[in-house]
Every structure is written in C-alpha cells, then in structure tokens.
Design an enzyme around this catalytic site. Structure first.
Site, PDB file in Angstrom:
ATOM      1  N   HIS A  67       0.976  -1.303   0.130  1.00 61.38           N
ATOM      2  CA  HIS A  67      -0.058   0.197  -0.063  1.00 61.38           C
ATOM      3  C   HIS A  67       0.834   1.130  -0.122  1.00 61.38           C
ATOM      4  O   HIS A  67       2.163   1.071   0.420  1.00 61.38           O
ATOM      5  CB  HIS A  67      -0.949   0.100   1.278  1.00 61.38           C
ATOM      6  CG  HIS A  67      -1.993  -1.088   1.329  1.00 61.38           C
ATOM      7  ND1 HIS A  67      -3.019  -1.331   0.489  1.00 61.38           N
ATOM      8  CD2 HIS A  67      -2.244  -2.044   2.110  1.00 61.38           C
ATOM      9  CE1 HIS A  67      -3.727  -2.304   0.549  1.00 61.38           C
ATOM     10  NE2 HIS A  67      -3.074  -2.970   1.648  1.00 61.38           N
ATOM     11  N   CYS A  70      -0.446   2.305  -4.532  1.00 57.13           N
ATOM     12  CA  CYS A  70      -1.235   3.331  -4.678  1.00 57.13           C
ATOM     13  C   CYS A  70      -0.349   4.763  -4.528  1.00 57.13           C
ATOM     14  O   CYS A  70       0.556   4.655  -3.748  1.00 57.13           O
ATOM     15  CB  CYS A  70      -2.436   3.530  -3.828  1.00 57.13           C
ATOM     16  SG  CYS A  70      -3.808   2.190  -4.072  1.00 57.13           S
TER      17      CYS A  70
END
Length: 242
Positions: A89, A132
């Site tokens: 992430h 991301c």
C-alpha cells in the site's frame, strides 16, 4: 535541408549477472501471491537471480535494499543489471510496511545509485512499484527559458549520480492502483506478459504495457475505472532483456 542523422543504437552490456529483489507486503493485499508467482516465473525466464522477501516492515524495506546493495558490491563476477520490485500500500512518494509505518521511496532508490553502489555504476537499475499514489480514481474520458550551454571536455569520464535508472509506477501520481483479490494486479500481470512474450528495448515494451492497460476496462464496486502506469527514465542506452 540535410537529412537528420539516425540515433546511435548503443545498448547496455547484459552479458553479466542479472539480479532481482522483490519486496512485497501481502498483508491486506489479496492477489499479491499471484503477482509474486508471475514475477518469479518472469525472472527465471529472463535469466535473473531472484531474491524475494514477504511482509517487510518500513525499516526492513530499507534494510533489505542495503543488504542487496552490499551483496552486489561484494560479488566477484560482473553485474549487468538490477531489478527491484516494490509492492505495498502507498501514498505519493511513500510505501507502507507490514507494520503500517511509511518508508520514503527516494531513500530506497538512492541505495543503488551511481554514488552508493559501485558495481552498478553506469549499469541499468529498474524499479517496478506496484502501489497506490493517492486516493483519486479515474473514470476515463471519451476520446474524440533561458539557454543552457552544454560542454563536453576531454577529461576523465564522469557520470551523473542519478543516471541509468528506470522507475515504473503502476499508476500516475495521486491515483489509486488496482489489484484483483485472486488474479493479482493488472499492472504486474500485464508487465510480466509483455516482458516474457515480446522482444525489444525495455522502453518500447513499457509502451506496450501502457497501451494494454489503457485499453483494459476495470470495474471497482460496479464503477468503470481506468488506470495507466507512469514511466520515469534516465537510461543512457537501450536496455534489452531478451
């Protein structure tokens, strides 16, 4: 008007060892195992010696990079190229470790630069970042200064600190990166397909990756989404993997 001269097609020497390091946070990232498996097969096919570590903390991201650098500089044989795959992430410029702490991407990138890794000096270093870079979602669109003097001197050859680096992000800055909970990420799976099926300089292969991803129709929570990778390069020569 005279005809322009064609570019010289000098390529990196890939006759030495090819090394790869994959650092992947699998916690709360369903589909990661499919990406890891695809990457391992790709590195095997492309002749890379591959090392993989799952679920590093933020500190371990940096520690594993430094271990990789020390191992490269300690080798007695010649090294041609290094691939680093970072999957986690993230937010713009940062990755989240397994401990939910953040590590600065620039701190990871600089470990192998021309200053800090002698064995990779003037050698290609490729970073693949599946993470991301923000919260924005792309629904897609319907298609319808001052002069700088450069001088070359006949002296000892030097090289800028940050050349020979290729950074490939799964999405553009500020946007979400998508991952299927079983099939893995569109980015990694597309990249592996192109790198193993096609031959050509890596920047041309990445153009094909971008084309395929731009054409792909992704659906998240019933909403159509678009995503494309972003490529940043300071390569000085053509890089062939096949």
């Amino acid at each position: 008007m005279s005809n322009p001269r064609p570019l010289e097609e000098e390529a990196y020497d890939m006759s030495g060892a090819r090394l790869a390091l994959t650092l992947c946070v699998t916690k709360a990232r369903e589909g990661s195992e499919a990406d890891i498996h695809a990457l391992e097969l790709m590195f095997q096919q492309l002749g890379f010696e591959s090392t993989m570590k799952k679920d590093p903390t933020a500190q371990q991201f940096l520690e594993e990079m430094k271990k990789f650098q020390h191992a490269i500089d300690a080798r007695e044989d010649s090294v041609s190229c290094a691939f680093v795959v970072l999957m986690a992430h993230g937010l713009e410029g940062h990755l989240e470790g397994e401990d939910e702490q953040m590590v600065d991407l620039e701190n990871l990138f600089e470990v192998l630069n021309n200053k800090n890794c002698q064995a990779l000096r003037a050698k290609p270093k490729v970073y693949i970042v599946q993470a991301c870079r923000g919260e924005q979602k792309d629904p897609g669109e319907i298609v319808g200064g001052d002069n700088i003097v450069m001088s070359a001197k006949d002296s000892l050859q030097t090289i800028p600190t940050y050349t020979d680096i290729l950074q490939v992000y799964s999405t553009v800055g500020g946007y979400i990166s998508y991952r299927h909970d079983k099939d893995g990420s569109c980015f990694i799976q597309t990249l592996v397909d192109v790198f193993t099926e096609r031959k050509g300089p890596i920047l041309e292969l990445l153009t094909e990756v971008t084309r395929r991803m731009a054409e792909a129709e992704l659906v998240q929570e019933g909403e159509a989404r678009k995503v494309n990778p972003e490529i940043q390069s300071t390569l000085r020569k053509r890089l062939y993997l096949q």
